[in-house]
Design a protein around this motif. Structure first.
Motif, mmCIF file in Angstrom:
data_model
loop_
_atom_site.group_PDB
_atom_site.id
_atom_site.type_symbol
_atom_site.label_atom_id
_atom_site.label_comp_id
_atom_site.label_asym_id
_atom_site.label_seq_id
_atom_site.Cartn_x
_atom_site.Cartn_y
_atom_site.Cartn_z
ATOM 1 N N GLY A 13 64.519 42.241 58.872
ATOM 2 C CA GLY A 13 64.692 42.584 57.456
ATOM 3 C C GLY A 13 65.260 41.425 56.660
ATOM 4 N N GLY A 14 66.204 40.709 57.230
ATOM 5 C CA GLY A 14 66.798 39.561 56.548
ATOM 6 C C GLY A 14 65.792 38.457 56.299
ATOM 7 N N VAL A 15 64.930 38.216 57.277
ATOM 8 C CA VAL A 15 63.890 37.191 57.115
ATOM 9 C C VAL A 15 62.948 37.588 55.981
ATOM 10 N N ALA A 18 64.770 37.313 52.587
ATOM 11 C CA ALA A 18 64.913 35.909 52.184
ATOM 12 C C ALA A 18 63.577 35.336 51.728
ATOM 13 N N ALA A 19 62.515 35.609 52.487
ATOM 14 C CA ALA A 19 61.201 35.073 52.130
ATOM 15 C C ALA A 19 60.772 35.558 50.750
ATOM 16 N N GLY A 20 60.940 36.844 50.486
ATOM 17 C CA GLY A 20 60.544 37.384 49.185
ATOM 18 C C GLY A 20 61.430 36.898 48.060
ATOM 19 N N VAL A 59 59.922 45.626 52.263
ATOM 20 C CA VAL A 59 59.969 45.756 53.721
ATOM 21 C C VAL A 59 61.349 45.347 54.234
ATOM 22 N N GLY A 60 61.861 44.234 53.721
ATOM 23 C CA GLY A 60 63.175 43.761 54.146
ATOM 24 C C GLY A 60 64.279 44.756 53.837
ATOM 25 N N LEU A 61 64.255 45.319 52.632
ATOM 26 C CA LEU A 61 65.281 46.313 52.264
ATOM 27 C C LEU A 61 65.203 47.547 53.148
#
Length: 160
Positions: A13-15, A18-20, A59-61
């Motif tokens: 999720g963190g990746v 960060a990417a977004g 997706v990350g959230l």
């Protein structure tokens, strides 16, 4: 295993967060990055470049919060397969581009590509996403029925 899944959720999720988040402030760079792959027709470049960071953040959230974990992991896995295909295609065609994975992107000087490292990173993240899709139960999750892993006996019955 629930704590391993929790860490996996947070890392994946963190990746994606960060990417977004790193792409949002510079939409022109996102467009350059998508265009550099030379895979999409021009009318699709801007919608993909603008929509991808939003999807990555969503997706990350979901993964970090622990909601819709299986769904978010499946979407993450699908995105990673697409990313691997794009990087592999660029590499095979000899394109000299920065992947744009964490902002930026576009043409780079010869020898400045990092395709092997990008492939290894994305394959590792894909393995994490697939594992979470299979075993979404984790701790510290806001989600409902998959929030906690429940021990079971050999017959699959819940054990108190």
């Amino acid at each position: 295993m629930p704590w391993v899944a929790t860490v996996a959720r947070w890392v994946l999720g963190g990746v994606f967060l960060a990417a977004g988040a790193l792409k949002l402030p510079d939409p022109d760079a996102a467009v350059r990055a998508v265009r550099a792959y030379r895979l999409l027709p021009e009318p699709l470049v801007a919608p993909v470049a603008f929509g991808l960071p939003v999807l990555e953040i969503a997706v990350g959230l979901a993964l970090v919060a622990g909601v819709f974990v299986r769904t978010a992991a499946v979407v993450a896995a699908a995105l990673l397969v697409v990313f691997l295909g794009g990087v592999g295609s660029a590499w095979a065609r000899g394109l000299q581009i920065d992947c744009g994975c964490f902002g930026g992107g576009g043409e780079v000087a010869a020898g400045e590509t990092a395709y092997p490292a990008e492939v290894v990173r994305d394959v590792a993240l894909l393995a994490v996403a697939l594992a979470l899709a299979r075993w979404p139960g984790s701790r510290l999750a806001l989600g409902g029925r998959h929030a906690e892993a429940t021990p079971s006996n050999e017959e699959g019955e819940r054990v108190p």
